[in-house]
Write an enzyme that holds these catalytic residues in place. Structure first.
Site, mmCIF file in Angstrom:
data_model
loop_
_atom_site.group_PDB
_atom_site.id
_atom_site.type_symbol
_atom_site.label_atom_id
_atom_site.label_comp_id
_atom_site.label_asym_id
_atom_site.label_seq_id
_atom_site.Cartn_x
_atom_site.Cartn_y
_atom_site.Cartn_z
ATOM 1 N N GLY A 3 0.843 -1.189 0.000
ATOM 2 C CA GLY A 3 0.000 0.000 0.000
ATOM 3 C C GLY A 3 0.877 1.237 0.000
ATOM 4 O O GLY A 3 2.023 1.198 0.464
ATOM 5 N N GLN A 25 3.056 9.925 1.331
ATOM 6 C CA GLN A 25 4.345 9.218 1.370
ATOM 7 C C GLN A 25 5.244 9.539 0.187
ATOM 8 O O GLN A 25 6.417 9.184 0.185
ATOM 9 C CB GLN A 25 4.126 7.699 1.432
ATOM 10 C CG GLN A 25 3.477 7.255 2.731
ATOM 11 C CD GLN A 25 3.375 5.756 2.793
ATOM 12 O OE1 GLN A 25 2.448 5.181 2.236
ATOM 13 N NE2 GLN A 25 4.338 5.103 3.431
ATOM 14 N N CYS A 41 5.841 0.117 7.700
ATOM 15 C CA CYS A 41 5.442 1.218 6.840
ATOM 16 C C CYS A 41 6.654 1.633 6.014
ATOM 17 O O CYS A 41 7.757 1.721 6.560
ATOM 18 C CB CYS A 41 4.953 2.387 7.697
ATOM 19 S SG CYS A 41 4.463 3.821 6.731
ATOM 20 N N LEU A 42 6.446 1.879 4.725
ATOM 21 C CA LEU A 42 7.565 2.273 3.859
ATOM 22 C C LEU A 42 8.223 3.564 4.350
ATOM 23 O O LEU A 42 9.395 3.797 4.067
ATOM 24 C CB LEU A 42 7.079 2.462 2.415
ATOM 25 C CG LEU A 42 6.563 1.200 1.702
ATOM 26 C CD1 LEU A 42 6.004 1.568 0.342
ATOM 27 C CD2 LEU A 42 7.668 0.159 1.579
ATOM 28 N N HIS A 95 -4.572 1.010 7.626
ATOM 29 C CA HIS A 95 -3.251 1.648 7.600
ATOM 30 C C HIS A 95 -3.228 2.821 6.605
ATOM 31 O O HIS A 95 -2.774 3.915 6.933
ATOM 32 C CB HIS A 95 -2.193 0.598 7.232
ATOM 33 C CG HIS A 95 -0.784 1.087 7.201
ATOM 34 N ND1 HIS A 95 0.170 0.702 8.126
ATOM 35 C CD2 HIS A 95 -0.147 1.938 6.360
ATOM 36 C CE1 HIS A 95 1.319 1.306 7.850
ATOM 37 N NE2 HIS A 95 1.154 2.057 6.771
ATOM 38 N N GLU A 96 -3.744 2.582 5.383
ATOM 39 C CA GLU A 96 -3.678 3.623 4.344
ATOM 40 C C GLU A 96 -4.659 4.757 4.620
ATOM 41 O O GLU A 96 -4.336 5.928 4.387
ATOM 42 C CB GLU A 96 -3.911 3.022 2.952
ATOM 43 C CG GLU A 96 -2.897 1.959 2.527
ATOM 44 C CD GLU A 96 -1.445 2.370 2.692
ATOM 45 O OE1 GLU A 96 -1.125 3.571 2.548
ATOM 46 O OE2 GLU A 96 -0.615 1.495 2.996
ATOM 47 N N HIS A 138 -3.119 7.005 7.099
ATOM 48 C CA HIS A 138 -2.112 7.886 6.484
ATOM 49 C C HIS A 138 -2.735 9.194 5.995
ATOM 50 O O HIS A 138 -2.148 10.264 6.138
ATOM 51 C CB HIS A 138 -1.475 7.207 5.256
ATOM 52 C CG HIS A 138 -0.176 6.510 5.528
ATOM 53 N ND1 HIS A 138 0.927 7.143 6.047
ATOM 54 C CD2 HIS A 138 0.199 5.222 5.316
ATOM 55 C CE1 HIS A 138 1.913 6.272 6.157
ATOM 56 N NE2 HIS A 138 1.508 5.097 5.734
HETATM 57 NI NI NI Z 1 2.469 3.249 5.757
#
Ligand code: NI
Length: 171
Positions: free
Chosen positions: A46, A51, A93-94, A135-136, A139
């Site tokens: 995701g 991000q 998380c990236l 999660h997304e 964000h």
């Molecule tokens: Ni994330």
């Protein structure tokens, strides 16, 4: 185009993103294409627009890691409608590379969102997809998964990140 991933510490990750008001534009389609490309390049399931430094309520998800085009999802202005059951599992998380923590999420999660054309849809996901939905969507409201772990673990993680930042290993 593959965008570099914004790392924890950048305020864009902790501010609520703006609603998308224009749909089906060449710019939006290009951005979505770039978001999928950036997500696959980073080996994520995701990716949210903040991000890559874009403060708009847009996220992409593909829990098949690019194996199944039918799994590609575009979430624009998403809201979580229903959360049922519970799951415990590791989450990363990236934007916080190198860290993973146990996070409790819903087992089955229903969202309402718009697609690229501006059509509203609802979708229910279970397990990994349910986790990705939460999660997304988080964000896009400026919430990172570390807001769901204990203050003690969060502080420890932040101290480690500060050390990496000082050493120039964070970016
Ligand atoms: Ni994330």
């Amino acid at each position: 185009m593959v965008y570099p991933i914004v790392k924890f510490g950048d305020p864009v990750l902790e501010n609520e993103a703006a609603d998308v008001t224009e749909f089906d534009t060449p710019e939006l389609h290009k951005l979505l294409e770039d978001m999928f490309e950036s997500m696959y390049a980073a080996k994520g399931v995701g990716l949210a627009a903040p991000q890559i430094g874009i403060g708009k309520k847009i996220a992409v998800i593909d829990t098949s890691n690019g194996e199944d085009p039918g799994e590609k999802l575009v979430l624009i202005n998403p809201v979580v409608l229903r959360v049922e059951g519970r799951q415990e599992g590791e989450e990363g998380c990236l934007s916080i590379p190198g860290f993973r923590e146990q996070v409790r999420r819903g087992k089955r999660v229903t969202i309402r969102a718009y697609n690229a054309k501006g059509e509203v849809y609802e979708k229910t996901g279970e397990d990994l997809l349910a986790r990705a939905f939460q999660h997304e969507t988080d964000h896009l409201y400026g919430r990172l998964y570390i807001t769901h772990i204990s203050a003690l673990k969060r502080d420890l993680m932040k101290r480690k990140i500060k050390k990496l930042q000082r050493a120039g290993d964070w970016g």
